[in-house]
Write an enzyme that holds these catalytic residues in place. Structure first.
Site, PDB file in Angstrom:
ATOM      1  N   LEU A  73      10.690  20.267 142.883  1.00  0.00           N
ATOM      2  CA  LEU A  73      11.757  19.305 142.659  1.00  0.00           C
ATOM      3  C   LEU A  73      13.064  19.928 143.132  1.00  0.00           C
ATOM      4  O   LEU A  73      13.322  21.103 142.861  1.00  0.00           O
ATOM      5  CB  LEU A  73      11.861  18.968 141.168  1.00  0.00           C
ATOM      6  CG  LEU A  73      10.620  18.348 140.535  1.00  0.00           C
ATOM      7  CD1 LEU A  73      10.808  18.218 139.023  1.00  0.00           C
ATOM      8  CD2 LEU A  73      10.318  16.997 141.160  1.00  0.00           C
ATOM      9  N   SER A 109      14.620  29.232 144.453  1.00  0.00           N
ATOM     10  CA  SER A 109      13.676  28.534 143.581  1.00  0.00           C
ATOM     11  C   SER A 109      13.447  29.299 142.293  1.00  0.00           C
ATOM     12  O   SER A 109      13.559  30.525 142.258  1.00  0.00           O
ATOM     13  CB  SER A 109      12.319  28.372 144.281  1.00  0.00           C
ATOM     14  OG  SER A 109      12.419  27.586 145.430  1.00  0.00           O
ATOM     15  N   VAL A 120       5.817  23.807 138.251  1.00  0.00           N
ATOM     16  CA  VAL A 120       6.950  23.023 138.717  1.00  0.00           C
ATOM     17  C   VAL A 120       7.983  23.990 139.296  1.00  0.00           C
ATOM     18  O   VAL A 120       8.530  24.826 138.585  1.00  0.00           O
ATOM     19  CB  VAL A 120       7.584  22.188 137.577  1.00  0.00           C
ATOM     20  CG1 VAL A 120       8.750  21.363 138.091  1.00  0.00           C
ATOM     21  CG2 VAL A 120       6.517  21.297 136.921  1.00  0.00           C
ATOM     22  N   GLU A 121       8.202  23.867 140.592  1.00  0.00           N
ATOM     23  CA  GLU A 121       9.210  24.659 141.290  1.00  0.00           C
ATOM     24  C   GLU A 121      10.504  23.840 141.308  1.00  0.00           C
ATOM     25  O   GLU A 121      10.483  22.672 141.683  1.00  0.00           O
ATOM     26  CB  GLU A 121       8.746  24.946 142.711  1.00  0.00           C
ATOM     27  CG  GLU A 121       9.715  25.762 143.532  1.00  0.00           C
ATOM     28  CD  GLU A 121       9.191  26.031 144.943  1.00  0.00           C
ATOM     29  OE1 GLU A 121       9.952  26.616 145.726  1.00  0.00           O
ATOM     30  OE2 GLU A 121       8.049  25.625 145.263  1.00  0.00           O
ATOM     31  N   ILE A 122      11.576  24.431 140.840  1.00  0.00           N
ATOM     32  CA  ILE A 122      12.887  23.768 140.868  1.00  0.00           C
ATOM     33  C   ILE A 122      13.718  24.530 141.875  1.00  0.00           C
ATOM     34  O   ILE A 122      13.906  25.747 141.746  1.00  0.00           O
ATOM     35  CB  ILE A 122      13.551  23.756 139.485  1.00  0.00           C
ATOM     36  CG1 ILE A 122      12.628  23.058 138.467  1.00  0.00           C
ATOM     37  CG2 ILE A 122      14.919  23.081 139.550  1.00  0.00           C
ATOM     38  CD1 ILE A 122      13.083  23.184 137.027  1.00  0.00           C
TER      39      ILE A 122
END
Length: 128
Positions: A73, A109, A120-122
């Site tokens: 995301l 990230s 979930v990679e932000i």
């Protein structure tokens, strides 16, 4: 030749609907929408459809397993601020802040797991 232009949505199957909604709506700030009994989390021009059981709606993926997704995301928020907010909610950081290569170039990230174990990679793109 077919020309794909964007990702519209993906489907996430959850074991615990309430915890899933807490994570994506309350922690990450996605908008919860419900239409005709179908739940989704909307952000920008994309959404994540939430299924409460495997193959809730057909057709569906062949091997549905909660916790099998790995996705990224994008945010405009500084990742140190994101990290601080995640810490405040008690969300464990799996890794980061680290440099990665996204679809459009270099980005920073951090990685967390949602309540179902999805990775979930932000990420935030670096200024070019």
């Amino acid at each position: 030749m077919i020309q794909i232009k964007a990702l519209d949505h993906l489907v996430l199957t959850t074991r615990d609907f309430d915890r899933c909604i807490w994570f994506y709506r309350d922690v990450l700030g996605l908008e919860l929408v419900c239409r005709e009994g179908h739940y989704a989390l909307r952000f920008g021009v994309q959404k994540i459809n939430i299924h409460r059981r495997p193959a809730e709606f057909l057709p569906a993926a062949k091997n549905i397993t909660a916790g099998s997704l790995d996705f990224c995301l994008l945010t405009d928020t500084d990742l140190l601020e994101v990290k601080q907010q995640l810490d405040e909610y008690g969300v464990e950081i799996e890794e980061g802040v680290v440099e990665r290569n996204g679809a459009l170039g270099k980005m920073q990230s951090l990685y967390v797991r949602d309540p179902d174990g999805n990775l979930v990679e932000i990420s935030k793109y670096q200024k070019q």
